[in-house]
Design a protein around this motif. Sequence first.
Motif, PDB file in Angstrom:
ATOM      1  N   VAL A  94      32.969  15.216  59.399  1.00  0.00           N
ATOM      2  CA  VAL A  94      34.278  15.789  59.753  1.00  0.00           C
ATOM      3  C   VAL A  94      35.170  15.794  58.512  1.00  0.00           C
ATOM      4  CG1 VAL A  94      36.305  15.599  61.249  1.00  0.00           C
ATOM      5  CG2 VAL A  94      34.073  14.829  62.086  1.00  0.00           C
ATOM      6  N   VAL A  95      35.871  16.896  58.304  1.00  0.00           N
ATOM      7  CA  VAL A  95      36.867  16.967  57.234  1.00  0.00           C
ATOM      8  C   VAL A  95      38.236  17.145  57.886  1.00  0.00           C
ATOM      9  CG1 VAL A  95      37.602  18.101  55.111  1.00  0.00           C
ATOM     10  CG2 VAL A  95      35.168  18.008  55.688  1.00  0.00           C
ATOM     11  N   ILE A  96      39.099  16.155  57.677  1.00  0.00           N
ATOM     12  CA  ILE A  96      40.459  16.190  58.217  1.00  0.00           C
ATOM     13  C   ILE A  96      41.390  16.549  57.064  1.00  0.00           C
ATOM     14  CG2 ILE A  96      42.270  14.896  59.396  1.00  0.00           C
ATOM     15  CD1 ILE A  96      40.095  13.045  60.504  1.00  0.00           C
ATOM     16  N   ILE A  97      42.074  17.679  57.179  1.00  0.00           N
ATOM     17  CA  ILE A  97      42.830  18.249  56.072  1.00  0.00           C
ATOM     18  C   ILE A  97      44.308  18.327  56.429  1.00  0.00           C
ATOM     19  CG2 ILE A  97      43.101  20.300  54.610  1.00  0.00           C
ATOM     20  CD1 ILE A  97      40.177  21.029  55.422  1.00  0.00           C
ATOM     21  N   LEU A  98      45.163  17.975  55.480  1.00  0.00           N
ATOM     22  CA  LEU A  98      46.597  18.215  55.672  1.00  0.00           C
ATOM     23  C   LEU A  98      46.793  19.711  55.903  1.00  0.00           C
ATOM     24  CD1 LEU A  98      49.579  17.266  55.547  1.00  0.00           C
ATOM     25  CD2 LEU A  98      49.515  17.807  53.110  1.00  0.00           C
ATOM     26  N   GLY A  99      47.295  20.073  57.062  1.00  0.00           N
ATOM     27  CA  GLY A  99      47.406  21.482  57.431  1.00  0.00           C
ATOM     28  C   GLY A  99      48.655  22.134  56.885  1.00  0.00           C
ATOM     29  N   ASN A 100      48.567  22.655  55.669  1.00  0.00           N
ATOM     30  CA  ASN A 100      49.698  23.326  55.032  1.00  0.00           C
ATOM     31  C   ASN A 100      49.191  24.639  54.458  1.00  0.00           C
ATOM     32  OD1 ASN A 100      51.796  24.249  53.439  1.00  0.00           O
ATOM     33  ND2 ASN A 100      52.278  22.238  52.573  1.00  0.00           N
ATOM     34  N   ALA A 101      49.524  25.743  55.116  1.00  0.00           N
ATOM     35  CA  ALA A 101      49.012  27.050  54.701  1.00  0.00           C
ATOM     36  C   ALA A 101      49.500  27.462  53.326  1.00  0.00           C
ATOM     37  CB  ALA A 101      49.404  28.109  55.732  1.00  0.00           C
ATOM     38  N   ASN A 102      50.573  26.829  52.823  1.00  0.00           N
ATOM     39  CA  ASN A 102      51.091  27.161  51.494  1.00  0.00           C
ATOM     40  C   ASN A 102      50.261  26.562  50.365  1.00  0.00           C
ATOM     41  OD1 ASN A 102      53.342  28.648  52.465  1.00  0.00           O
ATOM     42  ND2 ASN A 102      54.424  26.739  52.881  1.00  0.00           N
ATOM     43  N   VAL A 103      49.339  25.672  50.722  1.00  0.00           N
ATOM     44  CA  VAL A 103      48.452  25.069  49.728  1.00  0.00           C
ATOM     45  C   VAL A 103      47.113  25.786  49.815  1.00  0.00           C
ATOM     46  CG1 VAL A 103      47.323  22.947  48.939  1.00  0.00           C
ATOM     47  CG2 VAL A 103      49.640  22.854  49.912  1.00  0.00           C
ATOM     48  N   ALA A 104      46.819  26.631  48.831  1.00  0.00           N
ATOM     49  CA  ALA A 104      45.616  27.472  48.881  1.00  0.00           C
ATOM     50  C   ALA A 104      44.347  26.652  49.037  1.00  0.00           C
ATOM     51  CB  ALA A 104      45.549  28.335  47.619  1.00  0.00           C
ATOM     52  N   ALA A 105      44.325  25.465  48.453  1.00  0.00           N
ATOM     53  CA  ALA A 105      43.124  24.636  48.514  1.00  0.00           C
ATOM     54  C   ALA A 105      42.740  24.274  49.940  1.00  0.00           C
ATOM     55  CB  ALA A 105      43.334  23.363  47.697  1.00  0.00           C
ATOM     56  N   THR A 106      43.713  24.200  50.846  1.00  0.00           N
ATOM     57  CA  THR A 106      43.376  23.833  52.226  1.00  0.00           C
ATOM     58  C   THR A 106      42.597  24.953  52.912  1.00  0.00           C
ATOM     59  OG1 THR A 106      45.475  24.635  53.175  1.00  0.00           O
ATOM     60  CG2 THR A 106      45.430  22.367  52.368  1.00  0.00           C
ATOM     61  N   TRP A 107      42.874  26.199  52.569  1.00  0.00           N
ATOM     62  CA  TRP A 107      42.082  27.313  53.078  1.00  0.00           C
ATOM     63  C   TRP A 107      40.641  27.194  52.586  1.00  0.00           C
ATOM     64  CZ3 TRP A 107      44.110  31.845  55.682  1.00  0.00           C
ATOM     65  CH2 TRP A 107      45.509  31.852  55.846  1.00  0.00           C
ATOM     66  N   ALA A 108      40.499  26.940  51.283  1.00  0.00           N
ATOM     67  CA  ALA A 108      39.163  26.855  50.684  1.00  0.00           C
ATOM     68  C   ALA A 108      38.368  25.701  51.295  1.00  0.00           C
ATOM     69  CB  ALA A 108      39.285  26.676  49.170  1.00  0.00           C
ATOM     70  N   MET A 109      39.006  24.546  51.459  1.00  0.00           N
ATOM     71  CA  MET A 109      38.321  23.393  52.036  1.00  0.00           C
ATOM     72  C   MET A 109      37.835  23.672  53.444  1.00  0.00           C
ATOM     73  SD  MET A 109      40.305  19.914  50.905  1.00  0.00           S
ATOM     74  CE  MET A 109      41.976  20.533  50.717  1.00  0.00           C
ATOM     75  N   ALA A 110      38.717  24.249  54.270  1.00  0.00           N
ATOM     76  CA  ALA A 110      38.370  24.510  55.659  1.00  0.00           C
ATOM     77  C   ALA A 110      37.224  25.512  55.758  1.00  0.00           C
ATOM     78  CB  ALA A 110      39.593  25.012  56.422  1.00  0.00           C
ATOM     79  N   LEU A 111      37.295  26.589  54.974  1.00  0.00           N
ATOM     80  CA  LEU A 111      36.230  27.593  54.989  1.00  0.00           C
ATOM     81  C   LEU A 111      34.901  26.999  54.546  1.00  0.00           C
ATOM     82  CD1 LEU A 111      38.114  30.680  53.535  1.00  0.00           C
ATOM     83  CD2 LEU A 111      36.944  30.615  55.757  1.00  0.00           C
ATOM     84  N   ALA A 112      34.922  26.246  53.445  1.00  0.00           N
ATOM     85  CA  ALA A 112      33.695  25.652  52.932  1.00  0.00           C
ATOM     86  C   ALA A 112      33.109  24.663  53.932  1.00  0.00           C
ATOM     87  CB  ALA A 112      33.975  24.955  51.599  1.00  0.00           C
ATOM     88  N   ALA A 113      33.957  23.831  54.521  1.00  0.00           N
ATOM     89  CA  ALA A 113      33.466  22.846  55.479  1.00  0.00           C
ATOM     90  C   ALA A 113      32.796  23.519  56.667  1.00  0.00           C
ATOM     91  CB  ALA A 113      34.610  21.947  55.939  1.00  0.00           C
ATOM     92  N   ARG A 114      33.397  24.585  57.175  1.00  0.00           N
ATOM     93  CA  ARG A 114      32.801  25.279  58.316  1.00  0.00           C
ATOM     94  C   ARG A 114      31.473  25.932  57.931  1.00  0.00           C
ATOM     95  NH1 ARG A 114      36.656  26.697  63.149  1.00  0.00           N
ATOM     96  NH2 ARG A 114      34.582  27.158  63.950  1.00  0.00           N
ATOM     97  N   LEU A 115      31.411  26.519  56.744  1.00  0.00           N
ATOM     98  CA  LEU A 115      30.161  27.139  56.295  1.00  0.00           C
ATOM     99  C   LEU A 115      29.048  26.103  56.148  1.00  0.00           C
ATOM    100  CD1 LEU A 115      31.529  29.673  53.662  1.00  0.00           C
ATOM    101  CD2 LEU A 115      30.464  30.234  55.868  1.00  0.00           C
ATOM    102  N   LEU A 116      29.425  24.868  55.835  1.00  0.00           N
ATOM    103  CA  LEU A 116      28.449  23.801  55.682  1.00  0.00           C
ATOM    104  C   LEU A 116      28.130  23.111  57.010  1.00  0.00           C
ATOM    105  CD1 LEU A 116      29.825  22.248  52.366  1.00  0.00           C
ATOM    106  CD2 LEU A 116      27.650  23.467  52.659  1.00  0.00           C
TER     107      LEU A 116
END
Length: 392
Positions: A94-116
């Motif tokens: 499980v990857v628990i991410i600070l949910g802030n859409a203004n931080v581009a890295a959170t989009w990348a983390m969420a996408l990568a985690a789901r793909l994995l």
Amino acid sequence: MTEEGYNSAGREGRRKCSVVYTHFPHYRRAVMRELVKNGKHDYRFWGGVEAVEGIEPFTGDALVQVNPLRFVQKGRRSRLKGFWPAVVDRSVDVVIILGNANVAATWAMALAARLLGKKVLFWAHGWRRREALPKRVMRNLYHRLAHRILVYGERARSLGAESGYPRNRIRVIYNSLDFEGAEAAVAKIEAGGLSAGDRPRALFARPDRPLVVCTARLTALCRFDLLLRAAVQLAARRLPVNVLLVGDGPERGRLEALARELDLDVHFHGACHDEEELAPMIYHADLTVSPGKVGLTAIHSLIYGTPVVTHGDFDRQMPEVEAITPGSTGSFFRAGDVDNLANAIGEWLLSGRDREEVRRLCRQEVAARWTPCRQRELIDAAVDELFQGEAA
């Protein structure tokens, strides 16, 4: 523990969870320790180690290790580096991410985690107000990257569902401060200890007057100018108050000048992060007043049994405002209205409410929902749910 050990534990229901923040504010320490000590799952933390907007980060201690990241913020632009090991580790479930859409890295983390094939949780304020269609669409698109959203309050869940996001994917986990530490401080105060700060009224020339306090950074959003002007009105009504502001920030100089101009009894204590010094100042106050937004300041006050007055425009409030029940743990005034603020303060101070009963109600509210223990239980439950075949 080896990867095989994690997988074996996983089959028994224990999951390895990476928790990734841009930085962990110092007040996150208590819930992070709770997750490590008593959490059902194996939580590992990743976050920046530099102060952000004057807020000192928690960088770990003997119990909690925070793997350092590099976070840089300039206005609304930010960069986060070093997070990939938290996401691509094959043993992480499980990857628990600070949910802030203004931080581009959170989009990348969420996408990568789901793909994995990993489960994704966003830990976020969530929805705070009704939004225009374009922003609503973008927010829902972002939040759909996660299997669940962990939000701080019931209003966020209702607004999220109203905006079209699936209600069954929103989980309320509230927010918390160091409840056990505060309980210990209360016990010391009531036993006659903490002598360094147990007489905050002695800071004023007229210690017999009601004491109004607020512990917060002195920023424009907090609107302490309204509190000072309300104090003038209260004095004109023969109900003068002493005002104790605990905190520092960009508005301090302007507020000090205003207090002198208005000839008010205001003590500017400055920043303080020592709980044994803070505790008596809040405990012995009659009322906390936060004229602008109120967040964890409300929980901090209620822990010590002091009710809170703030404005009732919930579209401009923080989720912790839900801890305030009018007539029980505080009251609301019309946002931006000095007369109405003075009325709210005066009504409370002259109400004749039993101070010990108010103290009990305030602390009862925190104990029921706003503790690290309760937050940990709800986070554990959200992780459990991801593996019960209900995630989208």
